[in-house]
Design a protein around this motif. Structure first.
Motif: not given
Length: 374
Positions: A286-290
């Motif tokens: 979820a962090i790279p996507r954010a």
């Protein structure tokens, strides 16, 4: 004018937009922020004649008051850098005002990210060619504030992350610019300094009376990796705070798009592709996507060529089915427009054809481009 400071050698770089307006000794403006120095001769003339007017920086114990709804990140850029430098100096010297300065600076940056997110994000892409260590740290702070909200952190945790982003590399400040300018292989001693910097930064913060447990844990963990290959403790998986991963990814993105003496910088499209691969084992997916959602396909500050052959600067990210929006600065024949023309790149004739990421940017009146000054 007493409040004009002479430009010091080394403060300006060929090919990089001016970080502030430059005046002569009588207070007359010589060059606007965003002007790009093209030659050594121009550089020497500026050092001889040029001065810049620093914005007001809060003295110890003073409150920093921001004008609500009137945030111009470009006008504030120099002041933010000066405030960051003085805050880090206050921490290293054990100044009792250090914690207050840090919290105020983090809040100023968060205000900019909320009030003018596209313009604040553009600072990273306009000034990332050869940033100083203080510019890099400011970029980390900007990305952390923006990604924290996209990821869903509450205000309190996002605020602590913002402060951690501004101080995690405190121990590297004295050597970072020298390391970035060197094209030699790092020595064992230099590698040891780099690996120790989270611990040494924490020690300096504690000595200055800054002991927030979450802030210190973020800094301690921001070079750990989910697969256990990081340092200093080889943590993995859920043992690593999401805040630490957001900071680590922010640092990595800035490093990707920054030129170093020992390597070329990636273009933004390449950096985005690499970030997408980091969801596979290195970070919580979820962090790279954010981060990719914050950047968009074409982040503000990026130069692009449109299908009609105009070249412009992305000023606003896409909203629903429209955009991103580009201010065209060169016409279809490569001639400079007198002013700019906004293009909605969701329209077929203005689709983005390719990135334009020259090593020397064209001169841009950045405040005017984003509509801050008429």
């Amino acid at each position: 004018m007493a409040d004009l400071i002479r430009i010091a050698p080394g403060a300006l770089t060929i090919g990089k937009p001016l970080p502030w307006d430059v005046f002569d000794g009588d207070g007359n403006i010589l060059l606007r922020q965003g002007y790009v120095i093209q030659t050594n001769s121009q550089l020497e003339q500026l050092f001889e004649r040029g001065r810049f007017k620093p914005r007001n920086i809060a003295k110890p114990g003073e409150e920093v008051v921001e004008a609500a709804g009137n945030c111009n990140p470009f006008a504030d850029y120099g002041a933010l850098l000066n405030a960051l430098e003085s805050t880090l100096e206050a921490i290293t010297s054990g100044d009792p005002t250090a914690q207050k300065r840090l919290l105020e600076l983090s809040q100023r940056l968060d205000n900019a990210c909320q009030e003018a997110p596209d313009a604040t994000l553009a600072l990273i892409h306009l000034y990332s060619i050869s940033p100083t260590i203080h510019e890099q740290i400011l970029f980390y702070g900007i990305l952390c504030h923006l990604v924290a909200r996209q990821f869903g952190l509450d205000n309190k945790r996002a605020s602590v992350l913002g402060a951690a982003a501004l101080t995690a590399n405190l121990a590297l400040v004295p050597v970072a610019d020298q390391l970035n300018a060197s094209n030699k292989v790092l020595t064992d001693e230099q590698r040891a300094v780099i690996r120790r910097h989270p611990t040494r930064s924490i020690e300096a913060l504690k000595a200055a009376g800054i002991t927030n447990p979450l802030l210190l844990r973020i800094i301690a963990q921001h070079h750990e990796q989910a697969d256990g290959s990081g340092y200093p403790n080889g943590l993995s998986g859920a043992d690593i705070l999401p805040e630490a991963e957001i900071l680590a990814l922010s640092e990595r993105y800035v490093a990707m798009i920054t030129r170093r003496a020992y390597r070329k910088r990636m273009n933004i499209a390449e950096a985005r592709k690499l970030i997408a691969t980091l969801a596979d084992g290195k970070f919580r997916p979820a962090i790279p996507r954010a981060l990719l959602q914050v950047l968009g396909d074409h982040p503000p500050g990026m130069l692009v060529r449109l299908v009609n052959n105009e070249v412009g600067v992305v000023t606003r990210r896409a909203v629903l089915a429209r955009g991103p929006f580009v201010q065209a600065i060169f016409d279809t024949h490569g001639n400079r427009y007198n002013g700019t023309l906004e293009r909605d790149t969701s329209m077929l004739e203005y689709n983005v054809r390719s990135p334009e990421e020259p090593e020397i940017l064209p001169s841009i009146d950045v405040s005017l481009l984003w509509g801050f000054r008429t």
